[in-house]
Write a protein that holds these residues in place. Structure first.
Motif, PDB file in Angstrom:
ATOM      1  N   ALA A 125       9.408  -7.284   1.723  1.00 22.66           N
ATOM      2  CA  ALA A 125       9.213  -8.101   0.583  1.00 22.66           C
ATOM      3  C   ALA A 125       8.106  -7.632  -0.309  1.00 22.66           C
ATOM      4  O   ALA A 125       8.400  -7.061  -1.459  1.00 22.66           O
ATOM      5  CB  ALA A 125       8.992  -9.625   0.584  1.00 22.66           C
ATOM      6  N   ARG A 126       6.961  -7.042   0.313  1.00 23.44           N
ATOM      7  CA  ARG A 126       5.709  -6.599  -0.325  1.00 23.44           C
ATOM      8  C   ARG A 126       6.212  -5.228  -0.788  1.00 23.44           C
ATOM      9  O   ARG A 126       5.934  -4.784  -1.773  1.00 23.44           O
ATOM     10  CB  ARG A 126       4.439  -6.817   0.173  1.00 23.44           C
ATOM     11  CG  ARG A 126       3.876  -8.095   0.536  1.00 23.44           C
ATOM     12  CD  ARG A 126       2.618  -7.941   1.279  1.00 23.44           C
ATOM     13  NE  ARG A 126       2.898  -7.889   2.603  1.00 23.44           N
ATOM     14  CZ  ARG A 126       2.122  -6.916   3.229  1.00 23.44           C
ATOM     15  NH1 ARG A 126       1.478  -5.924   2.504  1.00 23.44           N
ATOM     16  NH2 ARG A 126       2.233  -6.783   4.464  1.00 23.44           N
ATOM     17  N   GLU A 161       8.539  -5.110  -3.886  1.00 24.03           N
ATOM     18  CA  GLU A 161       7.796  -5.568  -5.048  1.00 24.03           C
ATOM     19  C   GLU A 161       6.948  -4.477  -5.621  1.00 24.03           C
ATOM     20  O   GLU A 161       7.046  -4.252  -6.668  1.00 24.03           O
ATOM     21  CB  GLU A 161       7.158  -6.863  -4.675  1.00 24.03           C
ATOM     22  CG  GLU A 161       6.537  -7.435  -5.819  1.00 24.03           C
ATOM     23  CD  GLU A 161       7.616  -7.732  -7.168  1.00 24.03           C
ATOM     24  OE1 GLU A 161       7.234  -7.485  -8.126  1.00 24.03           O
ATOM     25  OE2 GLU A 161       8.725  -8.032  -6.603  1.00 24.03           O
ATOM     26  N   ASP A 162       6.307  -3.658  -4.809  1.00 23.70           N
ATOM     27  CA  ASP A 162       5.554  -2.479  -5.329  1.00 23.70           C
ATOM     28  C   ASP A 162       6.288  -1.602  -5.908  1.00 23.70           C
ATOM     29  O   ASP A 162       5.853  -1.050  -7.114  1.00 23.70           O
ATOM     30  CB  ASP A 162       4.814  -1.952  -4.306  1.00 23.70           C
ATOM     31  CG  ASP A 162       3.647  -2.684  -3.345  1.00 23.70           C
ATOM     32  OD1 ASP A 162       3.104  -3.856  -3.994  1.00 23.70           O
ATOM     33  OD2 ASP A 162       3.183  -2.551  -2.350  1.00 23.70           O
ATOM     34  N   ARG A 222       9.423  -2.187  -7.074  1.00 27.61           N
ATOM     35  CA  ARG A 222      10.308  -2.810  -8.357  1.00 27.61           C
ATOM     36  C   ARG A 222       9.051  -2.704  -9.397  1.00 27.61           C
ATOM     37  O   ARG A 222       9.515  -2.446 -10.654  1.00 27.61           O
ATOM     38  CB  ARG A 222      10.390  -4.099  -8.029  1.00 27.61           C
ATOM     39  CG  ARG A 222      11.089  -5.021  -9.010  1.00 27.61           C
ATOM     40  CD  ARG A 222      11.905  -6.199  -8.424  1.00 27.61           C
ATOM     41  NE  ARG A 222      12.896  -5.882  -7.393  1.00 27.61           N
ATOM     42  CZ  ARG A 222      12.828  -6.148  -5.868  1.00 27.61           C
ATOM     43  NH1 ARG A 222      11.395  -6.832  -5.469  1.00 27.61           N
ATOM     44  NH2 ARG A 222      13.712  -5.808  -5.271  1.00 27.61           N
ATOM     45  N   ALA A 223       7.715  -2.926  -9.463  1.00 27.01           N
ATOM     46  CA  ALA A 223       6.890  -3.058 -10.405  1.00 27.01           C
ATOM     47  C   ALA A 223       6.665  -1.547 -10.954  1.00 27.01           C
ATOM     48  O   ALA A 223       6.527  -1.541 -12.267  1.00 27.01           O
ATOM     49  CB  ALA A 223       5.566  -3.466  -9.901  1.00 27.01           C
ATOM     50  N   ASP A 233      18.242  -4.230  -1.415  1.00 24.97           N
ATOM     51  CA  ASP A 233      16.964  -4.146  -2.720  1.00 24.97           C
ATOM     52  C   ASP A 233      17.467  -3.109  -3.669  1.00 24.97           C
ATOM     53  O   ASP A 233      18.068  -1.945  -3.325  1.00 24.97           O
ATOM     54  CB  ASP A 233      15.806  -3.342  -1.896  1.00 24.97           C
ATOM     55  CG  ASP A 233      15.024  -4.261  -0.871  1.00 24.97           C
ATOM     56  OD1 ASP A 233      14.919  -5.697  -1.563  1.00 24.97           O
ATOM     57  OD2 ASP A 233      14.457  -3.980   0.151  1.00 24.97           O
TER      58      ASP A 233
END
Length: 256
Positions: A60-61, A64-65, A67-68, A232
């Motif tokens: 997940a982390r 998210e990195d 995705r940002a 993802d």
């Protein structure tokens, strides 16, 4: 490789990404490249062992990195040769004149090398764990080009990759209608059956808006018979669909 080997490699890639963030900035292409590699290793580990809460948290982390970073990649242009020809579902069309002038010569070869995904079974010759170009055409069919790319090409661009002397581009996968619901790059993790999918909507030619990430997720979940938490998808640009379309596409009315 076994799960522990993949986890070890993922840890090394994460450490390298942290060093690159200090040197080049947290959203640099070097960092995204390393984090993408890390994410794929983590999904391989997930496929080889019973998922644990720490592994799921690491997945997940890492996602998210990435995705940002992807959300900040939008480049606004007013002269791009695409148009929206349908709004529900959203369909984007590439300009026929531009296609014939720049890319048509490569289309036959590309189509011959394209996998039309119609079942969950992955062909033996398909390179799992590697990036491939894909489109979901205007009829909702997932088309994946069998030619694999490196992760370096995925992040830094495919500018040197060619077919029949022509730079590769998503329109060559749909030469008849030049219409898609979305397009980008995809990585399939697993064996004959897909375990997880990592994809993006990074297409410089079709420029699909952020909402089309849902199209990728829903299509892959249905075709590969996996749950959406194993998919993802990284979308390019942080604008709403309305803002995105208004700034990037020459809009047209609904047509058949």
């Amino acid at each position: 490789m076994v799960a522990d080997d993949y986890l070890t490699e993922a840890a090394k890639l994460r450490a390298a990404a942290e060093q690159a963030a200090v040197k080049y900035g947290p959203s640099s292409q070097a960092v995204v490249f390393l984090k993408y590699e890390e994410l794929i290793r983590l999904w391989h580990a997930h496929a080889h062992a019973r998922p644990t809460p720490p592994l799921c948290d690491r997945l997940a982390r890492a996602a998210e990195d990435i995705r940002a970073a992807y959300a900040r990649e939008l480049t606004v242009r007013h002269d791009h040769p695409t148009r929206v020809v349908n709004r529900d579902p959203l369909v984007i069309e590439f300009d026929r004149t531009v296609f014939e002038d720049r890319y048509a010569v490569a289309a036959r070869t590309a189509v011959e090398q394209t996998w039309r995904v119609r079942s969950a079974e992955v062909p033996d010759s398909f390179a799992r764990g590697a990036p491939h170009m894909f489109v979901i055409d205007d009829r909702g069919e997932l088309l994946i080009w069998r030619r694999k790319f490196s992760f370096r090409e995925l992040i830094f661009g495919r500018a040197k990759s060619q077919v029949e002397g022509v730079p590769v581009a998503h329109p060559i996968l749909v030469p008849d209608r030049l219409r898609v619901r979305t397009a980008g790059e995809i990585v399939l993790i697993g064996g004959s059956q897909v375990h997880a999918v990592v994809a993006n909507t990074k297409s410089g030619h079709f420029r699909p808006p952020p909402s089309t990430g849902a199209v990728v997720r829903e299509t892959c979940a249905q075709l590969f018979a996996i749950t959406t938490d194993r998919i993802d998808v990284f979308t390019v640009g942080g604008l709403s669909d309305q803002e995105y379309a208004g700034s990037t596409h020459r809009l047209a009315g609904v047509s058949s």
